[in-house]
Scaffold this motif. Structure first.
Motif, PDB file in Angstrom:
ATOM      1  N   GLU A 133      18.923 124.018  91.177  1.00  0.00           N
ATOM      2  CA  GLU A 133      19.938 124.043  92.233  1.00  0.00           C
ATOM      3  C   GLU A 133      19.783 122.815  93.120  1.00  0.00           C
ATOM      4  O   GLU A 133      19.321 122.882  94.263  1.00  0.00           O
ATOM      5  N   LEU A 134      20.169 121.660  92.584  1.00  0.00           N
ATOM      6  CA  LEU A 134      20.060 120.385  93.280  1.00  0.00           C
ATOM      7  C   LEU A 134      21.434 119.735  93.353  1.00  0.00           C
ATOM      8  O   LEU A 134      22.304 119.999  92.524  1.00  0.00           O
ATOM      9  N   ILE A 135      21.607 118.874  94.348  1.00  0.00           N
ATOM     10  CA  ILE A 135      22.882 118.192  94.530  1.00  0.00           C
ATOM     11  C   ILE A 135      22.655 116.686  94.469  1.00  0.00           C
ATOM     12  O   ILE A 135      21.936 116.127  95.295  1.00  0.00           O
ATOM     13  N   ALA A 136      23.243 116.054  93.473  1.00  0.00           N
ATOM     14  CA  ALA A 136      23.163 114.601  93.341  1.00  0.00           C
ATOM     15  C   ALA A 136      24.311 113.989  94.133  1.00  0.00           C
ATOM     16  O   ALA A 136      25.469 114.360  93.949  1.00  0.00           O
ATOM     17  N   VAL A 137      23.990 113.066  95.009  1.00  0.00           N
ATOM     18  CA  VAL A 137      25.014 112.473  95.874  1.00  0.00           C
ATOM     19  C   VAL A 137      25.435 111.117  95.321  1.00  0.00           C
ATOM     20  O   VAL A 137      24.698 110.130  95.415  1.00  0.00           O
ATOM     21  N   PHE A 142      29.375 111.678  98.536  1.00  0.00           N
ATOM     22  CA  PHE A 142      29.127 111.079  99.849  1.00  0.00           C
ATOM     23  C   PHE A 142      30.420 111.036 100.658  1.00  0.00           C
ATOM     24  O   PHE A 142      30.433 111.376 101.852  1.00  0.00           O
ATOM     25  N   ARG A 143      31.511 110.623 100.024  1.00  0.00           N
ATOM     26  CA  ARG A 143      32.803 110.534 100.706  1.00  0.00           C
ATOM     27  C   ARG A 143      33.299 111.903 101.143  1.00  0.00           C
ATOM     28  O   ARG A 143      33.701 112.098 102.291  1.00  0.00           O
ATOM     29  N   VAL A 144      33.287 112.866 100.239  1.00  0.00           N
ATOM     30  CA  VAL A 144      33.800 114.197 100.554  1.00  0.00           C
ATOM     31  C   VAL A 144      32.964 114.862 101.650  1.00  0.00           C
ATOM     32  O   VAL A 144      33.512 115.476 102.575  1.00  0.00           O
ATOM     33  N   ALA A 145      31.654 114.742 101.558  1.00  0.00           N
ATOM     34  CA  ALA A 145      30.778 115.368 102.540  1.00  0.00           C
ATOM     35  C   ALA A 145      31.026 114.819 103.939  1.00  0.00           C
ATOM     36  O   ALA A 145      31.036 115.570 104.929  1.00  0.00           O
ATOM     37  N   ASN A 146      31.244 113.508 104.030  1.00  0.00           N
ATOM     38  CA  ASN A 146      31.492 112.887 105.328  1.00  0.00           C
ATOM     39  C   ASN A 146      32.916 113.117 105.811  1.00  0.00           C
ATOM     40  O   ASN A 146      33.147 113.459 106.975  1.00  0.00           O
ATOM     41  N   ARG A 147      33.872 112.931 104.934  1.00  0.00           N
ATOM     42  CA  ARG A 147      35.275 113.019 105.335  1.00  0.00           C
ATOM     43  C   ARG A 147      35.657 114.417 105.792  1.00  0.00           C
ATOM     44  O   ARG A 147      36.362 114.589 106.788  1.00  0.00           O
ATOM     45  N   LEU A 181      34.281 116.477  91.424  1.00  0.00           N
ATOM     46  CA  LEU A 181      35.623 116.633  90.863  1.00  0.00           C
ATOM     47  C   LEU A 181      36.683 116.662  91.957  1.00  0.00           C
ATOM     48  O   LEU A 181      37.781 116.119  91.788  1.00  0.00           O
ATOM     49  N   HIS A 182      36.361 117.272  93.089  1.00  0.00           N
ATOM     50  CA  HIS A 182      37.305 117.273  94.204  1.00  0.00           C
ATOM     51  C   HIS A 182      37.514 115.846  94.715  1.00  0.00           C
ATOM     52  O   HIS A 182      38.647 115.444  95.008  1.00  0.00           O
ATOM     53  N   GLY A 183      36.438 115.078  94.794  1.00  0.00           N
ATOM     54  CA  GLY A 183      36.545 113.697  95.246  1.00  0.00           C
ATOM     55  C   GLY A 183      37.240 112.796  94.247  1.00  0.00           C
ATOM     56  O   GLY A 183      37.950 111.857  94.622  1.00  0.00           O
ATOM     57  N   ARG A 184      37.054 113.069  92.987  1.00  0.00           N
ATOM     58  CA  ARG A 184      37.633 112.222  91.936  1.00  0.00           C
ATOM     59  C   ARG A 184      39.146 112.413  91.811  1.00  0.00           C
ATOM     60  O   ARG A 184      39.882 111.453  91.564  1.00  0.00           O
ATOM     61  N   TYR A 185      39.608 113.651  91.993  1.00  0.00           N
ATOM     62  CA  TYR A 185      41.019 113.936  91.711  1.00  0.00           C
ATOM     63  C   TYR A 185      41.861 114.315  92.927  1.00  0.00           C
ATOM     64  O   TYR A 185      43.081 114.224  92.864  1.00  0.00           O
ATOM     65  N   THR A 186      41.261 114.733  94.019  1.00  0.00           N
ATOM     66  CA  THR A 186      42.038 115.132  95.195  1.00  0.00           C
ATOM     67  C   THR A 186      41.659 114.323  96.431  1.00  0.00           C
ATOM     68  O   THR A 186      42.499 113.647  97.017  1.00  0.00           O
ATOM     69  N   CYS A 187      40.402 114.348  96.805  1.00  0.00           N
ATOM     70  CA  CYS A 187      39.952 113.639  98.011  1.00  0.00           C
ATOM     71  C   CYS A 187      39.566 112.211  97.631  1.00  0.00           C
ATOM     72  O   CYS A 187      38.429 111.778  97.787  1.00  0.00           O
ATOM     73  N   THR A 188      40.552 111.487  97.119  1.00  0.00           N
ATOM     74  CA  THR A 188      40.325 110.153  96.585  1.00  0.00           C
ATOM     75  C   THR A 188      40.071 109.143  97.700  1.00  0.00           C
ATOM     76  O   THR A 188      40.409 109.373  98.860  1.00  0.00           O
ATOM     77  N   ALA A 189      39.488 108.004  97.333  1.00  0.00           N
ATOM     78  CA  ALA A 189      39.038 107.051  98.338  1.00  0.00           C
ATOM     79  C   ALA A 189      40.185 106.446  99.143  1.00  0.00           C
ATOM     80  O   ALA A 189      40.157 106.442 100.369  1.00  0.00           O
TER      81      ALA A 189
END
Length: 220
Positions: A133-137, A142-147, A181-189
């Motif tokens: 149960e680890l989270i690779a950032v 990084f973007r989703v967590a901050n945004r 996946l949320h960052g790649r397809y929805t919460c894009t840069a």
């Protein structure tokens, strides 16, 4: 952001992404290790194209080591920084054969001792291949967590520590993939798709995008 909101965010992401997993194609922990090393500053799509040719020919430490650096380069030359990655992978294969009987170790210390493997790559392997149960950032996490306000931090390690502390236990196993996946397809840069986002009302991003106005009808 409070615990209830974090739980609601992960609940909705899990519902929207029912099978969260890596988009890298692999069949063994070793194949995943090679794919993740290749994916640094490269796209999963590009890595998958290269490994689709490489793995049928060589998908064990001994077989890839036998290709040598120059032989391996021929398979991965379409990937960014392929020269350095080829050298690291050949050295990595040698170390696996010498110290781990050709097996990928289920240990952060041993993984991070391998050439070309850092903390993020080790976390991906431990989570995806071995169920930790680890989270690779990565850049998406990084973007989703901050945004969103989910786990703001000035650097990757700070975000990782906060996500590890604050992610609801029931979502820790797949949180890494949900956020990627949320960052790649929805919460894009460049232009996040806020109008279509399942957590829009929970997200604390202050510059949310609005729906594009319909183009005027120019038909006669």
């Amino acid at each position: 952001m409070n615990a209830n909101k974090r739980l609601a965010i992960f609940d909705r992401l899990a519902e929207a992404i029912p099978e969260p997993t890596t988009e890298l194609r692999y069949t063994t922990p070793f194949e995943l290790l090679i794919a993740v090393v290749l994916s640094a500053q490269a796209t999963d799509k590009g890595v998958n194209k290269a490994t689709a040719k490489l793995f049928p020919v060589a998908n064990t430490p001994r077989d890839i080591q036998a290709l040598g650096v120059d032989g391996l380069k021929e398979y991965i030359k379409t990937i960014n920084f392929y020269n350095g990655k080829a050298a690291n992978i050949i050295a990595l294969c040698g170390q696996l054969l010498e110290k781990h009987h050709g097996e990928v170790p289920d240990s952060r210390e041993d993984l991070e001792a391998l050439p070309g493997v850092g903390r993020k790559t080790a976390n991906v392997l431990l989570n995806t291949a071995f169920g930790h149960e680890l989270i690779a950032v990565d850049t998406h996490v990084f973007r989703v967590a901050n945004r969103t306000g989910l786990a703001p931090g000035k650097n990757v390690r700070e975000v990782e520590q906060k996500l590890d502390k604050w992610t609801p236990n029931k979502h820790k196993r797949y949180a890494h993939h949900l956020l990627i996946l949320h960052g790649r397809y929805t919460c894009t840069a460049r232009r996040p798709k806020c109008p279509a986002c399942v957590i829009q009302d929970l997200c604390e991003y202050t510059e949310k995008t609005v729906a594009l106005r319909a183009e005027p009808d120019k038909s006669p």
